[in-house]
Write an enzyme that holds these catalytic residues in place. Structure first.
Site, short mmCIF file in Angstrom:
data_model
loop_
_atom_site.label_atom_id
_atom_site.label_comp_id
_atom_site.label_asym_id
_atom_site.label_seq_id
_atom_site.Cartn_x
_atom_site.Cartn_y
_atom_site.Cartn_z
N GLY A 26 0.84 -1.20 0.00
CA GLY A 26 0.00 0.00 0.00
C GLY A 26 0.88 1.24 0.00
O GLY A 26 2.05 1.20 -0.39
N ALA A 28 2.39 3.07 2.31
CA ALA A 28 3.65 3.09 3.06
C ALA A 28 4.65 2.13 2.44
O ALA A 28 5.85 2.45 2.30
CB ALA A 28 3.41 2.74 4.52
N THR A 56 -5.06 0.82 0.85
CA THR A 56 -4.88 2.19 0.35
C THR A 56 -5.92 2.56 -0.69
O THR A 56 -6.49 3.65 -0.68
CB THR A 56 -3.46 2.34 -0.23
N ARG A 57 -6.20 1.66 -1.60
CA ARG A 57 -7.07 2.04 -2.73
C ARG A 57 -8.50 2.31 -2.28
O ARG A 57 -9.29 2.87 -3.02
CB ARG A 57 -7.04 0.98 -3.82
N GLY A 61 -11.62 9.94 1.37
CA GLY A 61 -11.61 11.38 1.64
C GLY A 61 -10.42 12.12 1.10
O GLY A 61 -10.56 13.06 0.31
N GLU A 132 -13.08 17.50 6.81
CA GLU A 132 -13.59 16.27 7.42
C GLU A 132 -13.62 16.46 8.92
O GLU A 132 -13.19 17.51 9.43
CB GLU A 132 -12.71 15.08 7.03
N ASP A 226 -1.61 -9.07 10.38
CA ASP A 226 -0.46 -9.99 10.26
C ASP A 226 0.85 -9.35 10.68
O ASP A 226 1.68 -9.97 11.34
CB ASP A 226 -0.24 -10.45 8.80
N ARG A 295 -14.03 11.87 14.69
CA ARG A 295 -14.89 10.71 14.40
C ARG A 295 -15.13 9.81 15.61
O ARG A 295 -16.16 9.12 15.63
CB ARG A 295 -14.37 9.93 13.20
N HIS A 357 -12.40 0.71 11.38
CA HIS A 357 -11.80 1.43 10.25
C HIS A 357 -10.28 1.53 10.33
O HIS A 357 -9.61 1.34 9.33
CB HIS A 357 -12.41 2.83 10.23
N GLU A 381 -0.13 2.10 8.75
CA GLU A 381 -1.10 1.76 9.80
C GLU A 381 -0.57 0.73 10.79
O GLU A 381 -0.96 0.73 11.96
CB GLU A 381 -2.41 1.27 9.16
N ARG A 392 -7.34 8.93 15.51
CA ARG A 392 -6.67 9.57 14.36
C ARG A 392 -7.54 10.67 13.77
O ARG A 392 -8.75 10.49 13.58
CB ARG A 392 -6.42 8.51 13.29
N SER A 397 -3.86 9.59 7.49
CA SER A 397 -3.15 8.31 7.36
C SER A 397 -2.43 8.15 6.03
O SER A 397 -1.32 7.61 5.99
CB SER A 397 -4.11 7.14 7.57
C1 SIN Z 1 -13.08 9.19 4.86
O1 SIN Z 1 -13.00 9.55 3.70
O2 SIN Z 1 -14.01 9.47 5.59
C2 SIN Z 1 -11.99 8.33 5.42
C3 SIN Z 1 -10.71 9.03 5.39
C4 SIN Z 1 -9.85 8.58 6.51
O3 SIN Z 1 -10.12 7.58 7.14
O4 SIN Z 1 -8.88 9.29 6.80
#
Ligand code: SIN
Length: 545
Positions: A26, A28, A56-57, A61, A132, A226, A295, A357, A381, A392, A397
């Site tokens: 991903g 990183a 990652t894909r 946001g 966000e 893992d 969040r 998440h 992560e 976070r 991220s």
């Molecule tokens: C989102 O788009 O709400 C997720 C983005 C994130 O987890 O940083």
């Protein structure tokens, strides 16, 4: 090095002598691998699926970053981004790590832009920005409306072209020398899980998260913890494991299991609001930022609202985005997921629910990616740098992956150059035989007792149920490796969450509803004891800079 084997059918295993093996592909992992090659290191990527298969894909946001020359709003600044990250982190971020990583964001994003990344622009041709949860300014840049992770991944895959990659290879455990130095990984290759070893002077773990601990998650199937399990077994310490972040809004479908489509926070950034079945606002009066609160606050408020619904029967709330004109053009990924479920967000409120998440904790590293085991590095992560604390901040991220992937590669190069990684001789011992619980039962227990809203009794039930349901299993199959990782990580999360007798960030305890700064404004560190049980240890050790 001889060319690698990257096709799924091959029975060959890789026993080359690389400088560095990067586990994970991903943001990183690929960033680390690309940088390692730039630095002249013989580099190999090992990934358990195909190159693009990681988390990652799926990121929607964007990337939180303050780029003054690229249309950052006038009142935004690095200081404000740092302050928002610290506030979201509930008093547990490492302030120096936050400033170091967030401060390196502009360079990381500029590199990506120079590498051809296509971020969305506004009418003036500058980068478009959204907000966000937890952000005090419009600073989140995006690609493809709500497909930022896919664009970052695409761009890094282009940069990584020609790099040796072993796809469909799962890392089972670390090869270590008699003195404990990590010098490669044991792998299972291809559909037949052919055993092999990958020797290297250094291993960078970039394996992502652990969302599959829970029944509902925004994470793909690969997110089984893992790398964290491998690091713990290699003797590394982990921290902040009790802070598993639940995204407030994944698309609700009855009896959903596994990966649930994300409904990005940016939808609320563009004005959508959360309402319950009776049409009452969920976030009104809960937090000064309302629907754009951090969040952890939003997820907890939704969970509370559901629990207090008449008869306790509601299992989802709604995101009312009907006021957002041109929804499908602005949020094509969300719109497609809604369409597949028969929902038109311009007409219908979107049914949503929180889901696992992001792991805010992980393998302890400093801001250079070194763990406390020689030869083992971690980024993204899977790592715990101190950036996220107890919760976070949204869209930090991808930024962390870009910054820390690069730094981990640079740390490997520096350590090799300084002679800190002597060539280690390790003979892989017998295949590990470790406790493994059945995944559906484990996910049920973790969702019921260790999600949003925990208490001592429930976690004790979960711990005992796990203990009696495990079987000692040799790690001969990919499924066994993943289930063993989930089992170990579940125990580690339960150990940390049971010990933390307060509510903070993503760790919400019904029986300890208050935050207790006097006793608990500190991280907890977990290691394995000699019998392989996760135990809490001393506060995070100071590691070499
Ligand atoms: C989102 O788009 O709400 C997720 C983005 C994130 O987890 O940083």
């Amino acid at each position: 090095m001889t060319p690698p084997v990257s096709d799924q059918q091959s029975k060959t295993t890789w026993d080359a002598d690389a400088d560095v093996v990067v586990v994970g592909s991903g943001v990183a992992g690929l960033t680390a691998a690309v940088r390692a090659v730039e630095l002249g290191l013989r580099t190999l990527v090992v990934t358990k699926g195909r190159l693009p298969d990681g988390n990652t894909r799926w990121a929607q946001g964007g990337v939180a970053v303050v780029l003054p020359d690229e249309g950052a709003s006038g009142d935004d600044s690095l200081d404000a981004h740092v302050a928002d990250t610290l506030a979201a982190g509930g008093g547990l971020c490492d302030a120096a790590a936050v400033r170091s990583i967030v401060g390196a964001g502009p360079d990381a994003v500029n590199r990506l832009l120079r590498g051809g990344a296509r971020f969305d622009s506004d009418a003036s041709g500058r980068l478009a920005r959204t907000r966000e949860g937890g952000h005090s300014a419009f600073r989140v840049i995006r690609a493809g409306g709500d497909a930022t992770g896919a664009e970052v991944q695409r761009c890094l895959e282009v940069a990584a072209e020609g790099l040796p990659v072993l796809e469909h290879h799962v890392a089972v455990d670390a090869l270590t020398t008699a003195s404990g130095q990590v010098c490669g990984v044991r792998v299972l290759a291809g559909p037949d899980a052919t055993p092999g070893v990958v020797r290297a002077r250094a291993v960078v773990l970039a394996t992502g998260g652990l969302g599959q601990l829970y029944r509902s998650t925004s994470n793909p199937e690969q997110a089984t913890g893992d790398g964290l399990a491998l690091a713990l077994r290699a003797g590394a310490s982990a921290a902040d494991l009790e802070f598993v972040q639940f995204h407030p809004t994944v698309l609700y479908t009855p009896r959903a299991k596994g990966r649930c489509p994300l409904v990005t926070e940016a939808v609320r950034g563009e004005g959508a609001v959360l309402v319950d079945a009776a049409g009452r606002r969920v976030m009104q009066g809960v937090h000064p930022l309302g629907d754009l609160a951090p969040r952890d606050v939003v997820s907890a408020a939704i969970t509370h609202r559901l629990a207090s619904a008449p008869g306790g029967v509601d299992d989802h709330v709604y995101l009312d985005a009907t006021g957002i004109a041109g929804f499908a053009a602005r949020f094509p990924t969300v719109a497609a997921a809604c369409a597949a479920a028969g929902i038109d967000p311009e007409r219908d409120p979107i049914p949503v629910v929180p889901a696992a998440h992001f792991a805010c904790g992980g393998v302890v590293t400093h801001t250079h990616g070194r763990t406390d085991v020689l030869g083992l590095y971690a980024a993204g992560e899977v790592a715990r740098t101190g950036l996220h604390g107890a919760n976070r901040l949204a869209s930090n991220s991808l930024l962390e992956g870009l910054v820390m992937g690069r730094r981990a590669a640079e740390a490997v190069a520096a350590d090799l150059g300084a002679g800190r990684l002597p060539r280690g001789e390790a003979r892989p011992g017998p295949v590990p035989v470790v406790p493994v619980a059945a995944r559906p039962a484990l996910q049920r227990l973790m969702s019921r007792y260790a999600g949003i809203g925990r208490d001592a009794d429930g976690m004790a039930v979960a711990g005992s149920a796990l203990d009696v349901s495990t079987n000692d299993t040799p790690l001969w199959t990919v499924g066994a490796v993943e289930d063993a990782a989930l089992t170990l990580v579940a125990r580690a999360v339960l150990a940390a969450a049971s010990a933390r007798e307060e509510t903070r960030g993503c760790h919400v305890r019904h029986d300890r509803p208050e935050r207790d700064d006097r006793a608990w404004q500190r991280s907890q560190t977990v290691r394995l004891n000699p019998s392989g049980q996760p135990v809490l240890t001393d506060p995070i050790l100071e590691r070499a800079a």
